[in-house]
Design a protein around this motif. Structure first.
Motif, PDB file in Angstrom:
ATOM      1  N   ALA A   9       0.822  -1.212   0.000  1.00 59.81           N
ATOM      2  CA  ALA A   9       0.000   0.000   0.000  1.00 59.81           C
ATOM      3  C   ALA A   9       0.855   1.262   0.000  1.00 59.81           C
ATOM      4  O   ALA A   9       0.544   2.231  -0.694  1.00 59.81           O
ATOM      5  N   LEU A  10       1.952   1.255   0.771  1.00 62.23           N
ATOM      6  CA  LEU A  10       2.782   2.462   0.878  1.00 62.23           C
ATOM      7  C   LEU A  10       3.380   2.869  -0.470  1.00 62.23           C
ATOM      8  O   LEU A  10       3.183   4.011  -0.914  1.00 62.23           O
ATOM      9  N   PRO A  11       4.099   1.974  -1.195  1.00 62.52           N
ATOM     10  CA  PRO A  11       4.656   2.427  -2.477  1.00 62.52           C
ATOM     11  C   PRO A  11       3.599   2.708  -3.536  1.00 62.52           C
ATOM     12  O   PRO A  11       3.763   3.627  -4.343  1.00 62.52           O
ATOM     13  N   THR A 347      14.174   4.665   1.466  1.00 67.53           N
ATOM     14  CA  THR A 347      14.499   3.323   1.958  1.00 67.53           C
ATOM     15  C   THR A 347      13.246   2.579   2.383  1.00 67.53           C
ATOM     16  O   THR A 347      13.073   1.387   2.068  1.00 67.53           O
ATOM     17  N   ALA A 348      12.346   3.261   3.093  1.00 69.31           N
ATOM     18  CA  ALA A 348      11.089   2.621   3.488  1.00 69.31           C
ATOM     19  C   ALA A 348      10.266   2.227   2.269  1.00 69.31           C
ATOM     20  O   ALA A 348       9.712   1.116   2.201  1.00 69.31           O
ATOM     21  N   LEU A 349      10.188   3.114   1.289  1.00 65.72           N
ATOM     22  CA  LEU A 349       9.447   2.804   0.063  1.00 65.72           C
ATOM     23  C   LEU A 349      10.099   1.654  -0.699  1.00 65.72           C
ATOM     24  O   LEU A 349       9.411   0.740  -1.179  1.00 65.72           O
ATOM     25  N   GLY A 350      11.425   1.695  -0.823  1.00 66.90           N
ATOM     26  CA  GLY A 350      12.116   0.657  -1.580  1.00 66.90           C
ATOM     27  C   GLY A 350      11.985  -0.711  -0.950  1.00 66.90           C
ATOM     28  O   GLY A 350      11.761  -1.712  -1.645  1.00 66.90           O
ATOM     29  N   THR A 409      14.938   0.104  -4.465  1.00 62.28           N
ATOM     30  CA  THR A 409      14.101  -1.013  -4.921  1.00 62.28           C
ATOM     31  C   THR A 409      14.894  -1.952  -5.817  1.00 62.28           C
ATOM     32  O   THR A 409      14.832  -3.182  -5.659  1.00 62.28           O
ATOM     33  N   LYS A 410      15.627  -1.398  -6.766  1.00 62.52           N
ATOM     34  CA  LYS A 410      16.387  -2.222  -7.712  1.00 62.52           C
ATOM     35  C   LYS A 410      17.425  -3.058  -6.986  1.00 62.52           C
ATOM     36  O   LYS A 410      17.570  -4.261  -7.241  1.00 62.52           O
TER      37      LYS A 410
END
Length: 530
Positions: A9-11, A347-350, A409-410
Motif C-alpha cells: 500500500a505504501l509504495p 528506503t522505506a518505500l524501496g 528497490t532495484k
C-alpha cells in the motif's frame, strides 16, 4: 488478506499521488492548454509549427543522438581493452567507472566549465587563441559524455564477458583475423547489451536538465530547459504543458524500447568467458594507454579541474569567504536535512516495494517509472496538481524521495532474487516469527545491496536540482541552487564561489556514498543498473 496488502500500500499510494496523478494533470494541461493561465488555447501540433519550439525538440533529439554515437565510438574500444587485457590498475579503473553515477549533475557541469570554459584549464588558452567554445554545442556534448561514456564502457565489459571463449577460439583456429573474429563473433553477441545501454544514454540526454541549463546557453538549451523557462519566467503554462506532453511521449517510446531489450537480456547464457591477457607488444600497451587516457580525459579531468579551480579560489582568488557565508551555511543545512529525510523515506518505500511486489513483473516495472518521467515533468505536474502545496516541505521531500526510491528497490530486489529460500524456511520451521526471520536472516543477507541502493539514493538527493528550482522556497536554498545563483552573477568572485561550492558538494556526495556503501567491493556491479 488485509495484512498482505499493507506492505504494497505504501509504495502504490505514494506512486499514485506523487507521480501518476501529477502526470495525468500534466497531460490534461497539454491536451487542453490555455485554461490554467487564461492564454489562447494551443493546438496539439503547435510545437512542430512553432520554429522556436521545434528547434528545441529537434536539438534535444540531435544532442542525445550525437552523444549516443560518440559514446559508442569511444566507449567500445575502452570496454574491449578492459574486458580482454590484464594490466596493473585495471580493478581500480573499473571501480572508478562508478564516479559519474555519484557526482551531482550540477557538479559535472561545473567540471566542464572548469576544463573547457572561458577560464578553464583548456578553454582558457583556446579562448586566448581565438577559439571560443561558450556558444557552441561542444560543452553540452562533453558534459553528456562525462556521465554516459562510463555507462557504455561498463555495459560493454559486461557484454564481452558473455562471449564464449570456445566460439572465439574456434574462429581464430579457422583463420579469422582479430578484426573478423570481433565482427562475426563478438559484435553480434554484445550488440543487444550496447543497444540497451544506448537507450539509457538517449533517455538521460534527451530528458536532462542541469547540464543543458548550465552548458547549453541560449541557443543550445534543450526542451526540458524551455519547459522550465516557460513556467518559471514567462508563466506560459499552456505552452509548457504541450511541450512537456510531447517530451513524455517521446521519452516513453524510447523507454519501451529499452524495456524490450532488457527483457531479452534478463537471462544471459552461462559461458566460459574469454581469459584476459597481459599486453605483450608495444602496440598493445599503447592501446591500453590510449583507452585509459580517454577515460581520464572524459571522466576524471572535469572533477580534477573543479578541485584545481576550487583550490585556486580558496588560496589565491576570492572564494574562501563563501565557506563561512550565512547563505552557504543555510544551504548546507538544507541540503543535508532534505537528503537525510529523502533517503529515509526512499528506503522505506524501496523495502516495501521490493518485499511486497517481488513476484510480479508488472509491479516490479513500476519502480522504473520515475526514470521514465523527467524531473522537470514531475515537478511541473506537482505544481499544477497541488498549487496550494507547491512550496511545502512534504511535496518537496516527496519529489526527492520519488527520484531516489528506484535505486533502493532495484538493489534490494536483485538481492532477494539471489537469496537462498531454505534459510528463511529453516528459521520459520524452528519457530521464528516473520519479523524475526526478516531481522535475523533476511536483513543481514541483503544488507550490502541495501547499502548500495541507499548510497545511490543519497547521492541523488544531495545533487537534486530540477525539482528544487520548481518547488523550493527562497529560504530552502540548497547547495545546487546556490551554485546556480552564483553562476548567474557577473564577475570573477561569484564564479570562484561557485567552484568552491561545487567542490564541497562533490565531497559531500562522495563521502555520503562511501559511508553508506561501506567496504562492499561489489558496488561497482550496480553501476550499470544506475
Amino acid at each position: 488478506m488485509s495484512r498482505r496488502w499493507l506492505l504494497p500500500a505504501l509504495p502504490l499510494v505514494f506512486l499514485a499521488v506523487v507521480l501518476v496523478a501529477p502526470v495525468l494533470r500534466l497531460l490534461a494541461e497539454g491536451l487542453a492548454p490555455g485554461a490554467a493561465d487564461g492564454a489562447e488555447p494551443l493546438r496539439w501540433l503547435d510545437v512542430w509549427q512553432d520554429d522556436y519550439l521545434r528547434w528545441r525538440v529537434l536539438w534535444s533529439f540531435a544532442q542525445a543522438g550525437i552523444t549516443c554515437a560518440l559514446a559508442l565510438l569511444l566507449g567500445l574500444p575502452c570496454a574491449w581493452v578492459l574486458a580482454r587485457r590484464e594490466f596493473p590498475g585495471r580493478a581500480l579503473v573499473l571501480r572508478l567507472l562508478m564516479l559519474p553515477f555519484v557526482v551531482p549533475t550540477l557538479v559535472a557541469a561545473m567540471g566542464v566549465l572548469a576544463l573547457w570554459g572561458p577560464r578553464g584549464l583548456i578553454g582558457g588558452p583556446l579562448a586566448d587563441a581565438g577559439v571560443e567554445l561558450t556558444d557552441t554545442p561542444w560543452l553540452l556534448l562533453y558534459g553528456n559524455l562525462f556521465f554516459n561514456l562510463c555507462l557504455v564502457v561498463r555495459a560493454g565489459v559486461d557484454a564481452l564477458e558473455q562471449v564464449g571463449a570456445q566460439r572465439l577460439a574456434a574462429a581464430r583456429t579457422l583463420g579469422a583475423t582479430p578484426w573478423r573474429a570481433f565482427w562475426r563473433i563478438e559484435w553480434p553477441a554484445i550488440a543487444p547489451w550496447l543497444a540497451s545501454a544506448l537507450c539509457l544514454v538517449f533517455l538521460y540526454c534527451f530528458a536532462g536538465f542541469g547540464l543543458a541549463l548550465v552548458l547549453g546557453g541560449q541557443r543550445y538549451a534543450t526542451a526540458e530547459v524551455e519547459i522550465y523557462t516557460l513556467v518559471a519566467h514567462e508563466l506560459e503554462l499552456g505552452r509548457a504543458g504541450v511541450l512537456a506532453v510531447w517530451m513524455m511521449a517521446l521519452t516513453g517510446a524510447v523507454a519501451l524500447a529499452y524495456a524490450w531489450l532488457e527483457r531479452r537480456l534478463a537471462a544471459p547464457a552461462r559461458v566460459a568467458p574469454v581469459p584476459r591477457q597481459r599486453p605483450a607488444t608495444a602496440l598493445q600497451w599503447l592501446g591500453v594507454a590510449g583507452a585509459m587516457g580517454l577515460l581520464v580525459l572524459v571522466c576524471v579531468a572535469p572533477l580534477a579541474a573543479i578541485l584545481w579551480h576550487a583550490a585556486s579560489a580558496l588560496f589565491v582568488g576570492q572564494g574562501a569567504a563563501v565557506l563561512t557565508d550565512a547563505d552557504t551555511l543555510a544551504a548546507l543545512g538544507n541540503t543535508l536535512r532534505f537528503s537525510v529525510l529523502a533517503v529515509v523515506f526512499a528506503t522505506a518505500l524501496g523495502l516495501s516495494h521490493a518485499f511486497a511486489l517481488q513476484s510480479s513483473v508488472t509491479w516490479r516495472a513500476l519502480a522504473f517509472l520515475p526514470f521514465v518521467v523527467s524531473p522537470v515533468s514531475v515537478a511541473f505536474g506537482l505544481l499544477l496538481l497541488y498549487p496550494d502545496w507547491s512550496a511545502s516541505l512534504p511535496v518537496l521531500l516527496a519529489a526527492y524521495a520519488l527520484l531516489a526510491w528506484p535505486f533502493v528497490t532495484k538493489s534490494v530486489t536483485a538481492a532477494l532474487d539471489g537469496l537462498p529460500v531454505h534459510c528463511a524456511q529453516a528459521a520459520a520451521t524452528l519457530g521464528a516469527t516473520p519479523w524475526r526471520v526478516f531481522r535475523r536472516v533476511t536483513l543481514p543477507m541483503i544488507a550490502p545491496a541495501l547499502r548500495r541502493g541507499m548510497a545511490f539514493a543519497a547521492a541523488t538527493a544531495l545533487g537534486e536540482f530540477a525539482v528544487t528550482l520548481f518547488l523550493s522556497r527562497p529560504e530552502w536554498t540548497t547547495l545546487t541552487t546556490l551554485i546556480h545563483q552564483h553562476l548567474g552573477r557577473p564577475g570573477a568572485a561569484p564564479l570562484d564561489a561557485a567552484f568552491v561550492l561545487a567542490a564541497l558538494l562533490m565531497a559531500l556526495a562522495l563521502l555520503a556514498f562511501l559511508l553508506i556503501e561501506g567496504r562492499d567491493r561489489r558496488a561497482g556491479d550496480n553501476a550499470r543498473h544506475a
